[in-house]
Write a protein that holds these residues in place. Structure first.
Motif, short mmCIF file in Angstrom:
data_model
loop_
_atom_site.label_atom_id
_atom_site.label_comp_id
_atom_site.label_asym_id
_atom_site.label_seq_id
_atom_site.Cartn_x
_atom_site.Cartn_y
_atom_site.Cartn_z
N GLY A 54 1.38 -4.13 -14.06
CA GLY A 54 1.78 -2.88 -13.45
C GLY A 54 3.07 -2.94 -12.66
N HIS A 55 3.94 -1.94 -12.89
CA HIS A 55 5.21 -1.89 -12.16
C HIS A 55 5.59 -0.46 -11.76
N GLU A 56 4.61 0.42 -11.64
CA GLU A 56 4.87 1.79 -11.19
C GLU A 56 3.91 2.16 -10.06
N PRO A 57 4.08 1.56 -8.88
CA PRO A 57 3.14 1.79 -7.78
C PRO A 57 3.72 2.57 -6.61
N MET A 58 2.83 3.14 -5.83
CA MET A 58 3.18 3.70 -4.53
C MET A 58 1.96 3.59 -3.62
N GLY A 59 2.20 3.74 -2.32
CA GLY A 59 1.07 3.65 -1.41
C GLY A 59 1.51 3.62 0.04
N GLU A 60 0.63 3.08 0.89
CA GLU A 60 0.86 3.06 2.33
C GLU A 60 1.07 1.64 2.81
#
Length: 389
Positions: A59-65
């Motif tokens: 995986g190389h399409e992440p977002m978060g806190e």
């Protein structure tokens, strides 16, 4: 933590793996709120990319806190909501200083492996083999982000994940593809491949002033999306000859700008398509350059060929003589994502584009293995999968 891990061809599993920790003082740790499956992840799924090891996190399409930061991180704080670009860049080498972030000199710890194949090493990438750094990917509950002051972009809490997630890769990739095509007013732009990157290349071609955009694919739902959301004219290459149709549409001159948004796993027709598959299967060639051949043939003399589609090694029977004699310009490369983050975020905030239009499936991380298979087989009208850990 739970993560999607690679175990060989068409073998992706959800497993319990160690939660990442701060390794360098410039690191941050992210709790992932949304992550996606990219078309280039299928090159790993189908075991075309060298350097994969059993248990690698994808995986190389992440977002978060942000939940933890190293002692030398200045731009981020715990609680910040961020999107992480797939390119890992130091921000201080010669290439980063030229805004060529995907060519960073300092972020691939396995640079010698890449250099043996390519002559030089590009930047390290999240979740994309040990040839490109061996970094754990973002299809997981948590992610370690190296050089955290250089990569992540903060996003407003009012924007849902689905609108900003694709700043990590496919929106900037489609935009850079259109930029590399050197589009001028009144140009005809032909885009091969109507997957997510192709869809954003279509949208971006209009932003750069195209007069006509033609989308080429064989998957009905992708062509329909290109028409509905991208205002593109379409060609189904299984139903009509692409060269003949493009010549008809352009009065015999050919499209001014051609974009290959397909890459290594292009589907060919006829004997040439069968030959490519056989040669790839026995290791005679690494990639199937169906689109490269066709785009070179179709592009008008003096035109531009832009290649955002991922290629992994050697290709066979590419008509380089035609490319040279037609005086074509070719521009390509992994996306310099950091260059585009703020300008494209502004376009989303201003309502110029809502990138969530490409999403066809929203599932949990536990559904990841099934969705890899569905996406790979182009079943269930699957165009883009977003997962929530």
């Amino acid at each position: 933590m739970r993560a999607l891990t690679w175990h060989g061809e068409k073998d992706v599993r959800v497993e319990e793996v160690p939660r990442p920790e701060i390794v360098d003082p410039t690191d941050a740790i992210l709790e992932i709120t949304a992550t996606a499956i990219c078309g280039s992840d299928l090159h790993l799924y189908n075991d075309f990319m060298p350097g994969m090891r059993e248990g690698d996190i994808l995986g190389h399409e992440p977002m978060g806190e942000v939940v933890e930061v190293g002692s030398e991180v200045d731009r981020l704080e715990v609680g910040d909501r961020v999107v992480v670009p797939f390119t890992i860049s130091c921000g201080s080498c010669w290439f980063c200083e030229q805004d060529l972030y995907s060519l960073c000199d300092n972020t691939n710890p396995n640079a010698e492996l890449a250099s043996k194949e390519m002559g030089h090493s590009p930047a390290g990438l999240f979740g994309f083999s040990h040839v490109l750094g061996g970094y754990a990917g973002g299809q997981a509950e948590y992610l370690r982000v190296p050089h955290a002051d250089v990569g992540p972009v903060k996003v407003d809490a009012d924007l849902p994940d689905e609108q900003v997630l694709f700043l990590s890769d496919i929106f900037p990739t489609g935009y850079m593809a259109a930029e590399n095509a050197e589009i001028e007013d009144d140009d005809t732009v032909a885009v091969w491949g109507c997957g997510p990157v192709g869809q954003f290349a279509i949208q971006s071609a209009w932003m750069f002033g195209a007069n006509q955009v033609v989308a080429i694919d064989r998957v009905t739902e992708r062509l329909e999306m290109a028409e509905r959301n991208g205002d593109a004219e379409t060609i189904n290459f299984e139903h009509e000859d692409v060269y003949d149709r493009l010549m008809e549409m352009t009065g015999g001159r050919g499209p001014d700008r051609c974009i290959d948004a397909v890459g290594t796993e292009a589907h060919g027709t006829g004997l040439r398509g069968v030959s490519d598959r056989l040669k790839q299967g026995v290791g005679v060639e690494d990639d199937r350059p169906v689109v490269l051949r066709e785009a070179i043939k179709c592009c008008r003399k003096g035109g531009t060929l832009s290649v955002p589609g991922v290629y992994l090694g050697d290709v066979d029977n590419v008509p380089f003589g035609a490319l040279m004699n037609k005086a074509l310009t070719v521009k390509t490369g992994q996306t310099h994502v950091q260059r585009y983050l703020n300008p494209l975020l502004e376009k989303i905030e201003d309502g110029d584009i809502d990138p969530s239009f490409v999403i066809s499936h929203q599932v949990s991380l536990e559904d990841g293995p099934e969705m890899y298979e569905t996406f790979n087989n182009k079943e269930d009208d699957c165009i883009k999968v977003v997962m929530t850990p």
